[in-house]
Write a protein that holds these residues in place. Structure first.
Motif, mmCIF file in Angstrom:
data_model
loop_
_atom_site.group_PDB
_atom_site.id
_atom_site.type_symbol
_atom_site.label_atom_id
_atom_site.label_comp_id
_atom_site.label_asym_id
_atom_site.label_seq_id
_atom_site.Cartn_x
_atom_site.Cartn_y
_atom_site.Cartn_z
ATOM 1 N N ALA A 152 36.414 65.604 53.053
ATOM 2 C CA ALA A 152 36.184 64.937 51.788
ATOM 3 C C ALA A 152 36.551 65.903 50.673
ATOM 4 O O ALA A 152 36.629 65.327 49.336
ATOM 5 C CB ALA A 152 34.736 64.596 51.449
ATOM 6 N N TYR A 153 36.842 67.158 50.695
ATOM 7 C CA TYR A 153 37.306 68.062 49.924
ATOM 8 C C TYR A 153 38.621 68.349 49.675
ATOM 9 O O TYR A 153 39.309 68.503 50.907
ATOM 10 C CB TYR A 153 36.496 69.443 50.217
ATOM 11 N N TYR A 154 39.271 68.438 48.607
ATOM 12 C CA TYR A 154 40.886 68.384 48.370
ATOM 13 C C TYR A 154 41.113 69.168 47.190
ATOM 14 O O TYR A 154 40.309 69.535 46.333
ATOM 15 C CB TYR A 154 41.161 66.968 48.369
ATOM 16 N N VAL A 155 42.079 69.517 47.103
ATOM 17 C CA VAL A 155 42.913 69.742 45.658
ATOM 18 C C VAL A 155 44.125 68.827 45.805
ATOM 19 O O VAL A 155 45.024 68.872 46.707
ATOM 20 C CB VAL A 155 43.543 71.185 45.751
ATOM 21 N N LEU A 156 44.234 68.353 44.373
ATOM 22 C CA LEU A 156 45.408 67.265 44.273
ATOM 23 C C LEU A 156 46.446 67.782 43.057
ATOM 24 O O LEU A 156 45.695 68.085 42.029
ATOM 25 C CB LEU A 156 44.920 65.914 44.251
ATOM 26 N N THR A 157 47.446 67.285 43.136
ATOM 27 C CA THR A 157 48.398 67.504 41.864
ATOM 28 C C THR A 157 48.069 66.421 40.924
ATOM 29 O O THR A 157 47.620 65.168 41.381
ATOM 30 C CB THR A 157 49.934 67.577 42.026
ATOM 31 N N ARG A 158 48.419 66.632 39.393
ATOM 32 C CA ARG A 158 48.418 65.618 38.610
ATOM 33 C C ARG A 158 49.110 64.347 38.953
ATOM 34 O O ARG A 158 48.592 63.112 38.877
ATOM 35 C CB ARG A 158 48.680 65.917 37.261
ATOM 36 N N LYS A 159 50.367 64.617 39.436
ATOM 37 C CA LYS A 159 51.328 63.404 39.817
ATOM 38 C C LYS A 159 50.760 62.667 40.970
ATOM 39 O O LYS A 159 50.965 61.597 41.063
ATOM 40 C CB LYS A 159 52.595 64.011 40.048
ATOM 41 N N PHE A 160 50.008 63.440 41.938
ATOM 42 C CA PHE A 160 49.499 62.860 42.780
ATOM 43 C C PHE A 160 48.331 61.808 42.555
ATOM 44 O O PHE A 160 48.166 60.561 43.003
ATOM 45 C CB PHE A 160 49.102 63.630 43.965
ATOM 46 N N VAL A 161 47.510 62.183 41.519
ATOM 47 C CA VAL A 161 46.562 61.718 41.003
ATOM 48 C C VAL A 161 46.991 60.153 40.460
ATOM 49 O O VAL A 161 46.440 59.126 40.485
ATOM 50 C CB VAL A 161 45.758 62.168 40.132
ATOM 51 N N GLU A 162 48.073 60.350 39.484
ATOM 52 C CA GLU A 162 48.706 59.180 39.156
ATOM 53 C C GLU A 162 49.259 58.219 39.965
ATOM 54 O O GLU A 162 49.078 57.079 39.928
ATOM 55 C CB GLU A 162 49.853 59.593 38.134
ATOM 56 N N PHE A 163 49.832 59.001 41.096
ATOM 57 C CA PHE A 163 50.236 58.091 42.272
ATOM 58 C C PHE A 163 48.998 57.264 42.647
ATOM 59 O O PHE A 163 49.234 56.041 43.100
ATOM 60 C CB PHE A 163 50.784 58.852 43.291
ATOM 61 N N VAL A 164 47.971 57.905 43.044
ATOM 62 C CA VAL A 164 46.904 57.299 43.620
ATOM 63 C C VAL A 164 46.338 56.134 42.860
ATOM 64 O O VAL A 164 46.056 54.845 43.138
ATOM 65 C CB VAL A 164 45.595 58.179 43.713
ATOM 66 N N LEU A 165 46.472 56.056 41.371
ATOM 67 C CA LEU A 165 45.896 55.013 40.484
ATOM 68 C C LEU A 165 46.966 54.057 40.143
ATOM 69 O O LEU A 165 46.327 53.196 39.686
ATOM 70 C CB LEU A 165 45.571 55.919 39.105
ATOM 71 N N THR A 166 48.090 54.386 40.504
ATOM 72 C CA THR A 166 49.290 53.473 40.356
ATOM 73 C C THR A 166 49.836 52.558 41.520
ATOM 74 O O THR A 166 50.539 51.479 41.388
ATOM 75 C CB THR A 166 50.009 53.876 39.428
#
Length: 327
Positions: free
Chosen positions: A189-203
């Motif tokens: 459940a612990y992670y490190v994500l790039t900003r672009k991946f976060v935007e991918f997750v949200l869109t």
């Protein structure tokens, strides 16, 4: 606010040019252990980072007030604008904070979830690790769950299977097939994500549909991130990764005598709540953070780790340290 910042010894300026030009974003979910939260926050706090705090709805009113008072003193710390609903808390808490973080004026480069844990590495060391070892890739440790290693549906937490040497999901079967023919992974459940991946997750429609599908899944946060990060066209994806990525150091009870020399504090179900005797093992691990501590029952372990961490931070600084930053 000046008394809070100075009295709690928050570091109020970047300690190197490299750190000043690299912003991290943190999600911290809390509901108890106020003293531990303050210690965690001041350990990871630097003015160029941004921090989203998700306070569980079941937290006491005076606890929420104390957190709000602290947060109000820092422009780069805020409380999540939306509280996750009961039963789907952990995953939705992360998503809610991510929605707030992508609209933050601070341009974050990576996002790290740390919860109520404590850092082993300094901000400078974390940046070096992410740049040198991962270079724009997401860290979501996990694997495809072997069909032969399914656990029962009536378990309330994941269990260890000696024959596969991994943790497996408590979901023996899913209510329905996953959307878009996605292969479901199980991991940390612990992670490190790039900003672009976060935007991918949200869109991305696949991410949105998978989030809806996860509603009836036990511990969805242990499936969601690792599954999406194995999608080949996702930003920063690692389709062929396994358990790589040292994010959190955890002493699992079943690994006693193999991966570690036993818990010197106490076990809470299968996880060690660290005591002072665990510190030599903790500081030798390559992980970024350690899980888990309870300052209310054994404050010495986190006190010692905190002092060691601050001394290392100040030794690594390229700029003169403010005397008020010393404990």
């Amino acid at each position: 606010c000046s008394r809070i910042s100075e009295g709690l010894r928050f570091i109020t300026r970047p300690l190197s040019a490299e750190e000043g030009n690299f912003s991290l974003a943190y999600i911290i979910t809390i509901h108890k252990e106020l003293a531990l939260f303050v210690r965690l926050l001041r350990a990871i706090y630097v003015p160029q980072n941004v921090y989203c705090i998700h306070v569980d709805e079941k937290a006491l009113k005076k606890y929420k007030t104390a957190v709000q008072t602290l947060v109000n003193c820092f422009e780069n710390i805020f409380i999540s604008s939306k509280v996750a609903s009961a039963g789907f808390t952990r995953l939705h808490a992360d998503i809610n904070c991510m929605k707030d973080l992508v609209h933050s004026q601070i341009s974050m480069e990576l996002l790290i979830f740390c919860g109520q844990d404590f850092p082993i590495k300094t901000n400078k060391e974390i940046i070096y690790y992410l740049r040198s070892k991962w270079n724009g890739k997401n860290i979501t440790p996990g694997v495809i769950q072997p069909p032969s290693a399914k656990s029962s549906t009536n378990q309330s937490f994941s269990r260890f299977t000696p024959e596969t040497n991994i943790y497996v999901s408590p979901n023996k079967r899913f209510k329905e097939e996953p959307p878009h023919n996605l292969t479901i992974y199980f991991g940390s459940a612990y992670y490190v994500l790039t900003r672009k991946f976060v935007e991918f997750v949200l869109t991305d429609i696949r991410a949105k549909d998978l989030l809806r599908w996860c509603k009836d899944v036990h511990s969805p946060e242990r499936h969601y991130w690792v599954t999406l990060n194995r999608v080949k066209d996702a930003p920063g994806a690692t389709p062929n990764a396994g358990w790589e990525g040292h994010v959190h150091a955890i002493k699992w009870k079943h690994e006693e005598g193999n991966a570690h020399d036993g818990c010197k504090g106490r076990y809470d179900q299968d996880t060690c709540v660290y005591g002072p005797g665990d510190l030599p093992w903790i500081i030798q691990t390559p992980s970024l953070f350690a899980h888990k501590f309870e300052s209310s029952t054994d404050p010495l372990a986190v006190t010692c780790l905190e002092r060691r961490h601050r001394l290392k931070v100040l030794r690594q600084a390229d700029t003169p340290a403010d005397p008020r930053w010393h404990f």
